[in-house]
Design a protein around this motif. Structure first.
Motif, mmCIF file in Angstrom:
data_model
loop_
_atom_site.group_PDB
_atom_site.id
_atom_site.type_symbol
_atom_site.label_atom_id
_atom_site.label_comp_id
_atom_site.label_asym_id
_atom_site.label_seq_id
_atom_site.Cartn_x
_atom_site.Cartn_y
_atom_site.Cartn_z
ATOM 1 N N MET A 825 0.826 -1.208 0.000
ATOM 2 C CA MET A 825 0.000 0.000 0.000
ATOM 3 C C MET A 825 0.860 1.258 0.000
ATOM 4 N N LYS A 826 2.028 1.189 0.648
ATOM 5 C CA LYS A 826 2.941 2.335 0.634
ATOM 6 C C LYS A 826 3.394 2.653 -0.780
ATOM 7 N N GLU A 827 3.357 1.668 -1.635
ATOM 8 C CA GLU A 827 3.750 1.851 -3.034
ATOM 9 C C GLU A 827 2.527 1.935 -3.945
ATOM 10 N N ASN A 828 1.362 2.246 -3.335
ATOM 11 C CA ASN A 828 0.109 2.379 -4.099
ATOM 12 C C ASN A 828 -0.276 1.086 -4.818
ATOM 13 N N ARG A 829 0.071 -0.022 -4.213
ATOM 14 C CA ARG A 829 -0.282 -1.325 -4.784
ATOM 15 C C ARG A 829 -1.243 -2.032 -3.831
ATOM 16 N N ARG A 830 -2.476 -2.125 -4.247
ATOM 17 C CA ARG A 830 -3.493 -2.793 -3.436
ATOM 18 C C ARG A 830 -3.703 -4.198 -3.969
ATOM 19 N N ARG A 847 5.125 -1.473 -11.413
ATOM 20 C CA ARG A 847 4.666 -0.703 -10.268
ATOM 21 C C ARG A 847 4.138 0.649 -10.700
ATOM 22 N N GLN A 848 3.162 1.141 -9.953
ATOM 23 C CA GLN A 848 2.566 2.445 -10.241
ATOM 24 C C GLN A 848 3.623 3.538 -10.140
#
Length: 880
Positions: A825-830, A847-848
């Motif tokens: 989530m810290k890397e905008n990955r849900r 990755r986003q």
């Protein structure tokens, strides 16, 4: 591997060459013959991997607990018989064998395609006839053997040469492997691993003396036969017409022999009845159709000469001089000299002039004048003729530059001169003579710059390559403190160093192997004509590394030779690495290749290991990656640039990470490791994880951030199998049977195992912040168990079922899952379940907001780019 057609020939045509022997009896005889000497067998480990991997299942990613148990039984059996084992692993791919390596990788790709086609059609593992060893087997076998207390070594050149050399020099009981090259080497006896019965310790010994009797040859003729038939250096088609000419004139063709068998007999007959007539009177190139392949042929011949050995087939010039038009190269077949072979090149003429050792004197032969007498010292010492041998001429001054041959001659013999400054740059060789030799001139300093390679000298030397002209240049610097290591034989453990010129700002990769890159010379200098390539040996091997700190290189080299690291020394020395095939479905566009997924980690490791480079993104040379992935024709390596990373407290030096024993440095090592995975922000959460799950958790976070086609069900399967593995016995894992085989699960199993090998690379590069045992697969992964959990998770089974109703595992499961999800989530990955997927999961990954793009691992999920396997090499413009 080995000589084309020889294995089949021995089995079908000359079965008497193979003799059944018993290792216990051989060991007893060895002990009685050599009292106090432990019978030792040198094991070519790469040949034994298929024999050692006895688990029935191989498709799911590897049955590592079972495999470790099989290795333990193997070691125990020999130990009980009083036999010591020395294991050798391939540590690199020699350039001469790169084409053969590529050919085999492409062949493996076709086999993997058939494997996945079978899985999709039958939903089961193919038969053993399609067996493909699990990914990472060679890497983890090294660590398994070391865990079992075995002496395990990783080669600095072709492993079969080091195996044969070790067996000869240490009076070993024999060599255990499966490579017909061991029939060609004049070394200790060769035993077949495929014929080994572990219970009785019976196997088959292949006798080279009996082979020679059958073929009418001498042992010294076998390298010639091997090259004429074709091996890993000599392409099979090179002498095809010659072999058929031999066959057409061969009068004893036997109809019951196969075609290759008759060819081997015909070529052997030609050697014994035709070539022997001219031996010693004519050069090989005069009695063989070598043509433009002369240099390659001699390399192939020389590759079989072990330390101290010479070939009667080399037409001997005094002291083994090779003349290349205007160049003179001296090469020795005596591997025990192991001396440096300095090279001088004229920047204008682009001529390289190597200096070598006397084959018999075993010491370096000085090329120029001593500082006291100021008299020219000749290059070669020949007791009979003492004429001057013209070496090169200056096109402008029209002066011949001879090389003098008499050791007692007092004539001044200039070696090479530059028409502009007309000043000499002396070079001194020999640890005791300290005599200087004028090599070539420098237009700037206008003064003599001594070059010395003796161990007592404090003067330093660098060989480097000009990327524009592609000239190899040798220069010196008294004030420079930077050194470049020269690789030497791992047996002798001798280290020689070379240092950089203080004005050189960039460290460029150079590799000069035992044949002095004769093809490269011929390509860049078309005018060069070879006259007599003789006495070339792989022991005359020289390498200028990408990293100049000799202390650090020595540490890296030690870890490499002792099989404690993975790829680190290859990166620092040659800047070239490779990774073999992985079970990846080329038709599955949703999952990327492991080569791309883990590339950003490797790029950050490059920036750490190549720390000499000031500006990592622009000046640091690219690393050549020969990684196998679907769609890669392997015509060129991918040139991959280092990737900068942010580490709390700044980038530490390798000396701090590797040599500093202070307790607080362990924190910096861990910080560096997490930065390689780009997980510095999750440091506290990961530190709270117990062993052996800390490393696995780190790897899972990285994977799920990188690949957005991984879902919640995949995460559940990965974590559940790791937790359940801790309570499983080996016998329980053997009896485990998944309902069916899923091709996606096969890929995920291989992907995780490749991640574990990447952890080995990162951990060793960072100074071993984690225990290696924490991420050995037999402690964290089992292929069949993962497959079972994957199938259950895919069907929607509850977590409690995945964990086999174990409450203590349930708590650990939720903790690990929470850490992975929070870090993502810290890397905008849900991370979502498969039911929540939309059409955007059909093949894009990454990755986003990624800044990697083509220099990293792939495309952003938000990009409109192509599927992953269209991205090509990391630096397309740099492909050579």
């Amino acid at each position: 591997m080995g000589v084309r057609g020889l294995q089949g020939f021995v089995g079908s045509t000359c079965p008497h060459i193979c003799t059944v022997v018993n290792f216990k009896e051989l060991a007893e005889h060895h002990r009685s013959k050599y009292p106090g000497c432990t019978p030792t067998i040198v094991v070519d480990a790469m040949c034994c991997l298929r024999y050692w991997y006895t688990p029935e299942s191989w498709i799911c990613g590897g049955q590592w607990r079972e495999y470790f148990s099989a290795l333990r039984d193997f070691v125990k059996t020999f130990t009980a018989a009083g036999i010591k084992l020395i294991f050798f692993f391939d540590g690199m791919v020699e350039q001469d064998k790169r084409d053969e390596w590529v050919k085999r990788r492409l062949k493996n790709n076709r086999e993997i395609s058939r494997i996945f086609h079978y899985i999709k059609s039958h939903k089961e593992q193919p038969g053993r006839n399609m067996f493909f060893i699990p990914s990472g087997l060679a890497v983890f076998t090294r660590f398994a053997l070391k865990t079992l207390g075995q002496e395990t070594l990783c080669s600095l050149q072709e492993a079969d040469y080091e195996v044969a050399s070790y067996g000869l020099q240490h009076n070993c009981l024999g060599i255990l492997g499966e490579d017909t090259d061991y029939l060609i080497y004049d070394t200790c006896p060769y035993f077949s691993i495929s014929e080994l019965c572990l219970e009785s310790l019976d196997t088959v010994m292949l006798c080279r003396e009996k082979l020679c009797e059958s073929l009418g040859l001498r042992v010294a003729d076998l390298p010639l036969l091997a090259c004429l038939l074709g091996n890993d250096i000599i392409p099979e088609g090179m002498f095809e017409s010659f072999r058929y000419k031999c066959l057409s004139s061969y009068t004893s063709v036997k109809e019951n022999f196969d075609k290759k068998g008759n060819i081997i007999l015909a070529v052997s007959d030609h050697i014994s009845k035709v070539l022997h007539l001219y031996q010693g009177e004519k050069k090989l190139e005069e009695i063989l159709p070598l043509g433009p392949n002369k240099a390659l042929f001699y390399k192939g011949m020389a590759s079989y000469l072990l330390p101290g050995q010479k070939s009667p087939w080399f037409f001997q010039k005094p002291k083994g001089v090779i003349t290349l038009d205007k160049q003179v190269i001296s090469m020795s077949s005596d591997a025990e000299s192991r001396e440096e072979v300095p090279m001088c090149s004229d920047p204008e003429s682009r001529q390289e002039v190597p200096m070598c050792t006397g084959a018999e004197s075993r010491q370096e032969v000085p090329m120029c004048t001593g500082p006291e007498s100021r008299r020219e010292v000749p290059m070669y010492t020949d007791s009979e003729p003492r004429p001057e041998v013209p070496m090169c001429s200056d096109p402008e001054s029209r002066q011949e530059v001879p090389v003098c041959t008499g050791p007692e001659s007092r004539q001044e013999v200039p070696m090479c001169s530059d028409p502009e400054p007309r000043q000499e740059v002396p070079m001194c060789t020999g640890p005791e003579s300290r005599q200087e030799v004028p090599m070539y001139t420098d237009s700037e300093p206008r003064q003599e710059v001594p070059m010395y390679t003796g161990p007592e000298s404090r003067q330093e030397v660098l060989i480097w390559t000009d990327p524009e002209s592609r000239q190899e240049i040798m220069c010196t610097g008294h004030e420079s403190k930077q050194e470049v290591s020269i690789c030497t034989d791992p047996i002798s453990k001798q280290e020689d160093s070379m240092c950089t010129h203080p004005e050189i700002n960039k460290k460029l990769p150079v590799a000069t192997d035992f044949e002095f890159k004769l093809e490269a010379l011929m390509r860049t200098n078309p005018e060069i004509k070879q006259e007599d390539p003789t006495n070339v040996g792989p022991e005359v091997k020289q390498q200028v590394t990408m990293v100049s700190d000799t202390e650090i290189l020595k540490v890296a080299r030690t870890h490499h030779v002792q099989a404690e690291s993975y790829l680190v020394y290859n990166i620092m020395s040659s800047g070239e690495i490779e990774c073999s095939n992985t079970l990846e479905d080329e038709l599955d566009q949703a999952l990327p290749s492991q080569a791309f997924i883990y590339r950003p980690i490797r790029q950050r490791v490059y920036s750490l290991l190549l720390e000499d480079c000031q500006d990592v993104t622009s000046t640091c040379p690219a690393v050549k990656e020969w990684f196998v992935y679907p769609g890669n024709p392997l015509r060129h390596p991918d040139l991959v640039r280092p990737l900068q990373m942010t580490i709390p407290g700044g980038m530490p030096s390798l000396k701090i990470l590797w040599l500093n024993e202070e307790p607080e440095i362990q924190v910096r090592r861990l910080d560096t490791l997490l930065a390689c995975f780009n997980l510095s922000s999750s440091r506290e959460e990961l530190q709270a994880v117990e062993s052996p799950f800390q490393a696995l958790c780190c790897l899972l976070i990285y994977l799920f951030v990188q690949v957005d086609t991984l879902c919640l069900e995949d995460l559940h399967a990965f974590i559940a199998q790791a937790l359940c593995l801790q309570g499983k016995s080996t016998s329980q894992l053997v009896n485990l049977q998944p309902d069916y085989i899923n091709p996606r699960a096969v890929q995920l199993g291989s992907l995780l195992v490749r991640g574990l090998t990447t952890l080995v690379l990162v951990n060793s590069a960072c100074g071993f912040p984690w225990k290696t045992s924490d991420f050995m697969p037999w402690n964290v992964f089992d292929g069949k168990l993962f497959h079972q959990k994957y199938l259950q998770s895919e069907k929607g089974y509850a977590v409690e079922v995945l964990l086999e109703q174990n409450r203590s595992r349930l708590t650990k499961f939720h903790n690990l899952k929470a850490i992975v999800c929070k870090a993502c989530m810290k890397e905008n990955r849900r991370i979502t379940g498969r039911a929540h997927w939309g059409s955007h999961h059909a093949g894009r990954w990454g990755r986003q907001g990624s800044s990697y793009h083509r220099t990293g691992s792939g495309y952003s999920r938000s990009s409109q780019g192509q599927p992953w396997r269209d991205q090509g090499p990391a630096d397309p413009s740099a492909v050579q």
